[in-house]
Design a protein around this motif. Structure first.
Motif, PDB file in Angstrom:
ATOM      1  N   ARG A  27       2.107  -3.725   2.863  1.00  0.00           N
ATOM      2  CA  ARG A  27       1.319  -4.282   1.748  1.00  0.00           C
ATOM      3  C   ARG A  27       0.612  -5.563   2.197  1.00  0.00           C
ATOM      4  O   ARG A  27      -0.562  -5.767   1.904  1.00  0.00           O
ATOM      5  CB  ARG A  27       2.199  -4.559   0.535  1.00  0.00           C
ATOM      6  N   THR A  30      -2.164  -4.665   4.578  1.00  0.00           N
ATOM      7  CA  THR A  30      -3.241  -4.011   3.832  1.00  0.00           C
ATOM      8  C   THR A  30      -4.125  -5.060   3.168  1.00  0.00           C
ATOM      9  O   THR A  30      -5.359  -4.958   3.210  1.00  0.00           O
ATOM     10  CB  THR A  30      -2.664  -3.041   2.777  1.00  0.00           C
ATOM     11  N   LEU A  33      -6.258  -6.665   5.810  1.00  0.00           N
ATOM     12  CA  LEU A  33      -7.320  -5.742   6.211  1.00  0.00           C
ATOM     13  C   LEU A  33      -8.434  -5.705   5.156  1.00  0.00           C
ATOM     14  O   LEU A  33      -9.623  -5.796   5.483  1.00  0.00           O
ATOM     15  CB  LEU A  33      -6.737  -4.346   6.437  1.00  0.00           C
ATOM     16  N   LEU A  34      -8.061  -5.597   3.892  1.00  0.00           N
ATOM     17  CA  LEU A  34      -9.059  -5.583   2.821  1.00  0.00           C
ATOM     18  C   LEU A  34      -9.829  -6.891   2.770  1.00  0.00           C
ATOM     19  O   LEU A  34     -11.049  -6.895   2.578  1.00  0.00           O
ATOM     20  CB  LEU A  34      -8.383  -5.307   1.474  1.00  0.00           C
ATOM     21  N   CYS A  58      -6.280   2.249   2.102  1.00  0.00           N
ATOM     22  CA  CYS A  58      -5.749   0.978   1.597  1.00  0.00           C
ATOM     23  C   CYS A  58      -5.426   1.076   0.106  1.00  0.00           C
ATOM     24  O   CYS A  58      -4.380   0.589  -0.344  1.00  0.00           O
ATOM     25  CB  CYS A  58      -6.740  -0.151   1.846  1.00  0.00           C
ATOM     26  N   GLU A  59      -6.293   1.698  -0.647  1.00  0.00           N
ATOM     27  CA  GLU A  59      -6.061   1.854  -2.086  1.00  0.00           C
ATOM     28  C   GLU A  59      -4.808   2.682  -2.351  1.00  0.00           C
ATOM     29  O   GLU A  59      -4.028   2.373  -3.254  1.00  0.00           O
ATOM     30  CB  GLU A  59      -7.276   2.490  -2.752  1.00  0.00           C
ATOM     31  N   PHE A  97      -2.241  -3.043  11.054  1.00  0.00           N
ATOM     32  CA  PHE A  97      -2.094  -2.121   9.928  1.00  0.00           C
ATOM     33  C   PHE A  97      -1.696  -0.725  10.430  1.00  0.00           C
ATOM     34  O   PHE A  97      -0.777  -0.104   9.894  1.00  0.00           O
ATOM     35  CB  PHE A  97      -3.425  -2.066   9.168  1.00  0.00           C
TER      36      PHE A  97
END
Length: 126
Positions: A27, A30, A33-34, A58-59, A97
């Motif tokens: 998490r 992620t 990364l986002l 990712c979502e 990730f």
């Protein structure tokens, strides 16, 4: 700095990867990364289709709907990474990730066999 706890984790028969994923770490990575994507990759000028391939994964991670671990062969952008088409900064974030979501070991572990099943002790974030 995150707090970790050592856990005994099964190893996958065919790859020696972990059968479980550190979901707290996943998490966190992620979100990193986002954040990188939002700040450095223009969705309107995305020649490697990062938004198309990485965003849905990712979502699903954040929604808790992804089946973990994700086989390394099913991760997005393998060609772009292999050919070094991405920036080194993005590759680093994506690599962290990718290691976590696939259950790839980051360090050499001592294999422990219990009733014929391979395991290893792994540090998981709490």
């Amino acid at each position: 700095m995150s707090v970790t706890k050592r856990r005994l984790v099964k190893l996958l028969k065919d790859t020696y990867f972990y059968a479980e994923v550190d979901e707290q770490r996943l998490r966190r990575e992620t979100m990193v990364l986002l954040d990188y994507m939002r700040n450095h990759i223009d969705p309107n000028n995305d020649e490697h289709e990062v938004w198309k391939w990485v965003m849905p994964l990712c979502e699903r991670v954040l929604a808790g709907t992804v089946n973990l671990p994700v086989p390394f062969s099913e991760l997005p952008l393998k060609y772009a990474v292999r050919e070094r088409l991405l920036t080194p900064e993005f590759e680093k974030v994506l690599a962290e990730f990718s290691l976590t979501i696939s259950g790839s070991p980051r360090e050499v572990y001592e294999e422990i066999v219990i009733d014929g099943v391979r395991h290893a002790y792994v540090e998981f974030e709490e």
